[in-house]
Design a protein around this motif. Structure first.
Motif, PDB file in Angstrom:
ATOM      1  N   LYS A   1      74.313  72.455  40.634  1.00  0.00           N
ATOM      2  CA  LYS A   1      74.843  72.977  40.168  1.00  0.00           C
ATOM      3  C   LYS A   1      76.617  72.717  40.342  1.00  0.00           C
ATOM      4  O   LYS A   1      77.307  72.852  39.791  1.00  0.00           O
ATOM      5  CB  LYS A   1      74.554  74.697  40.475  1.00  0.00           C
ATOM      6  N   PRO A   2      76.483  72.450  41.661  1.00  0.00           N
ATOM      7  CA  PRO A   2      77.627  71.616  42.155  1.00  0.00           C
ATOM      8  C   PRO A   2      78.350  70.298  41.072  1.00  0.00           C
ATOM      9  O   PRO A   2      79.800  69.990  41.589  1.00  0.00           O
ATOM     10  CB  PRO A   2      77.210  71.292  43.496  1.00  0.00           C
TER      11      PRO A   2
ATOM     12  N   SER B   1      63.993  73.268  40.350  1.00  0.00           N
ATOM     13  CA  SER B   1      65.375  73.827  40.211  1.00  0.00           C
ATOM     14  C   SER B   1      64.828  75.264  40.776  1.00  0.00           C
ATOM     15  O   SER B   1      64.231  75.430  39.939  1.00  0.00           O
ATOM     16  CB  SER B   1      66.486  73.129  39.864  1.00  0.00           C
ATOM     17  N   THR B   2      65.662  75.758  41.809  1.00  0.00           N
ATOM     18  CA  THR B   2      66.461  76.598  41.576  1.00  0.00           C
ATOM     19  C   THR B   2      67.442  77.450  41.344  1.00  0.00           C
ATOM     20  O   THR B   2      67.810  78.961  41.384  1.00  0.00           O
ATOM     21  CB  THR B   2      65.833  77.440  43.025  1.00  0.00           C
ATOM     22  N   ASP B   3      68.263  77.059  41.089  1.00  0.00           N
ATOM     23  CA  ASP B   3      69.783  77.240  40.951  1.00  0.00           C
ATOM     24  C   ASP B   3      70.347  77.316  39.942  1.00  0.00           C
ATOM     25  O   ASP B   3      71.438  77.717  39.477  1.00  0.00           O
ATOM     26  CB  ASP B   3      70.640  76.234  41.968  1.00  0.00           C
ATOM     27  N   GLY B   4      69.633  77.543  38.758  1.00  0.00           N
ATOM     28  CA  GLY B   4      70.058  77.351  37.409  1.00  0.00           C
ATOM     29  C   GLY B   4      69.780  75.825  36.788  1.00  0.00           C
ATOM     30  O   GLY B   4      70.463  76.238  35.491  1.00  0.00           O
TER      31      GLY B   4
ATOM     32  N   LEU C   1      71.247  72.169  31.804  1.00  0.00           N
ATOM     33  CA  LEU C   1      71.317  71.669  30.930  1.00  0.00           C
ATOM     34  C   LEU C   1      70.590  71.754  29.539  1.00  0.00           C
ATOM     35  O   LEU C   1      70.903  70.688  28.799  1.00  0.00           O
ATOM     36  CB  LEU C   1      70.935  70.522  31.841  1.00  0.00           C
ATOM     37  N   LYS C   2      69.655  72.245  29.835  1.00  0.00           N
ATOM     38  CA  LYS C   2      68.762  72.135  28.420  1.00  0.00           C
ATOM     39  C   LYS C   2      69.288  72.302  27.577  1.00  0.00           C
ATOM     40  O   LYS C   2      69.663  72.317  25.991  1.00  0.00           O
ATOM     41  CB  LYS C   2      67.746  73.037  28.862  1.00  0.00           C
TER      42      LYS C   2
ATOM     43  N   SER D   1      75.364  59.091  45.098  1.00  0.00           N
ATOM     44  CA  SER D   1      74.731  59.897  46.231  1.00  0.00           C
ATOM     45  C   SER D   1      74.424  61.690  46.281  1.00  0.00           C
ATOM     46  O   SER D   1      74.948  62.197  47.029  1.00  0.00           O
ATOM     47  CB  SER D   1      75.028  59.407  47.432  1.00  0.00           C
ATOM     48  N   ALA D   2      75.632  62.015  45.094  1.00  0.00           N
ATOM     49  CA  ALA D   2      76.396  63.074  44.916  1.00  0.00           C
ATOM     50  C   ALA D   2      74.383  64.634  44.819  1.00  0.00           C
ATOM     51  O   ALA D   2      74.421  66.124  45.430  1.00  0.00           O
ATOM     52  CB  ALA D   2      76.524  63.746  43.168  1.00  0.00           C
ATOM     53  N   SER D   3      73.565  63.911  44.462  1.00  0.00           N
ATOM     54  CA  SER D   3      72.185  64.617  44.786  1.00  0.00           C
ATOM     55  C   SER D   3      71.589  64.626  46.138  1.00  0.00           C
ATOM     56  O   SER D   3      71.023  65.887  46.461  1.00  0.00           O
ATOM     57  CB  SER D   3      70.881  64.241  43.891  1.00  0.00           C
ATOM     58  N   TYR D   4      71.965  63.715  47.088  1.00  0.00           N
ATOM     59  CA  TYR D   4      71.435  64.071  48.203  1.00  0.00           C
ATOM     60  C   TYR D   4      72.394  64.622  48.877  1.00  0.00           C
ATOM     61  O   TYR D   4      71.956  65.807  49.809  1.00  0.00           O
ATOM     62  CB  TYR D   4      71.689  62.285  48.724  1.00  0.00           C
TER      63      TYR D   4
END
Length: 344
Positions: A26-27, A57-60, A65-66, A238-241
């Motif tokens: 989400k960020p 994922s738990t943030d929707g 994205l779908k 590395s955004a997902s980290y």
């Protein structure tokens, strides 16, 4: 360019299967929406299918994205996993899921923190028609400083240490070359070469060694990898980290450590003992400074390296694939910011 490979005459459901692994993104959903728009535009040049794999994922973000992919008209299959398997294993799951269902020519790996340049990506695909080329990538630029290169592939020195090619330089640095391995953020492989390997990555390892492992396996089985100086994407990195943290989590450290240790350890390079000592001391120092157990991740990475040693035959013994790679202390320390500049 040589004649197209025989596999190009097969009948395919689509030409390119693109895989994106998502987890609580989400960020940086704005970047992912731009990525999806780029894939929609790429569809004007080639027949493409997106396989969106979500690591529980738990943030929707998965649902968003779908829906956004549907609005853009991207041919998408969305799969939600039962838990967070990590990037490498999620890609393997995606490969087996797709291989059982469809015939496709190219297998494209995309991180969810980059934006592609569709027309240049389309141009890049033709280089996979060159005999014996298993994978290609273009030049990735830095999203937060678009004048500078993120990487033009990666080189490995004789100790198994990794150097991003041209990182921190302008586009003039980028040249056609044969990297030791391609960027996991954006790379495209012939599907038939991945089929021969069984799957792209090793299930026991995680990010930062995955693409290195794949590259070494392809080189060791007689294939070539290619970088073409076309700007194909702008990469956040590395955004997902942990996007706002310079020194990231112990899990991140584990992935980096595995990528650094595995080649020298698997092939019995004597310097491996020095590297183990240095990284062990580093993990202890980080644990004290950041009050987090980096030592535990060091031990886990070391155990994983020992598992990988059983697959020694899959590794090439000479890691100096690119010419004129010289070890200098300055380059060794600064390589995350300033990469290897190729000699012309």
């Amino acid at each position: 360019m040589s004649q197209p490979n025989s596999y190009s005459t097969k009948s395919y459901n689509f030409e390119v299967l693109a895989v994106i692994v998502n987890y609580d993104s989400k960020p940086f959903l704005a970047i992912e929406r731009m990525l999806l728009k780029g894939l929609a535009d790429l569809g004007r040049y080639t027949k493409i299918k997106l396989l969106l794999v979500d690591n529980y994922s738990t943030d929707g973000s998965f649902e968003e994205l779908k829906e956004h992919s549907k609005r853009l008209g991207v041919d998408t299959e969305a799969v939600r996993l039962s838990k967070n398997y990590g990037f490498a294993r999620a890609v393997n799951i995606a490969w087996h899921y797709a291989f059982k269902r469809w015939k496709f020519k190219y297998f494209m790996l995309l991180n969810n923190d980059l934006v592609i340049v569709p027309n240049n990506v389309a141009k890049l695909l033709k280089y996979l028609e060159i005999d014996n080329v298993a994978g290609v990538q273009g030049t990735l630029m830095q999203a937060d400083n678009p004048r500078l290169i993120d990487n033009a592939g990666f080189a490995i020195d004789t100790f198994g240490l990794t150097y991003p090619i041209c990182r921190g330089y302008t586009i003039k640095c980028a040249k056609t070359c044969h990297p030791s391995f391609l960027s996991g953020a954006f790379s495209v492989y012939r599907a038939d070469t991945i089929e021969k390997l069984g799957q792209p990555f090793h299930n026991a390892v995680e990010a930062y060694f995955d693409d290195k492992y794949l590259g070494l396996r392809l080189w060791s089985t007689g294939y070539n990898l290619l970088h073409v100086p076309l700007v194909v994407a702008y990469h956040l990195g590395s955004a997902s980290y942990a996007p706002q943290v310079k020194l990231k989590s112990p899990q991140w450290f584990e992935g980096v450590l595995l990528a650094e240790l595995a080649p020298s350890y698997v092939t019995d390079i004597k310097a491996r003992y020095l590297l183990i000592i240095l990284w062990g001391m580093t993990s202890a120092f980080l644990s004290i400074i950041f009050l987090s157990n980096y030592v535990k991740n060091f031990i886990f990475a070391y155990r994983t390296v020992k598992i990988l040693k059983k697959n020694k035959k899959e590794f090439i013994k000479n890691f100096s694939i690119l010419p004129s790679i010289t070890l200098s202390l300055l380059l060794l320390i600064a390589r995350t910011k300033k990469g290897l500049k190729l000699q012309t």
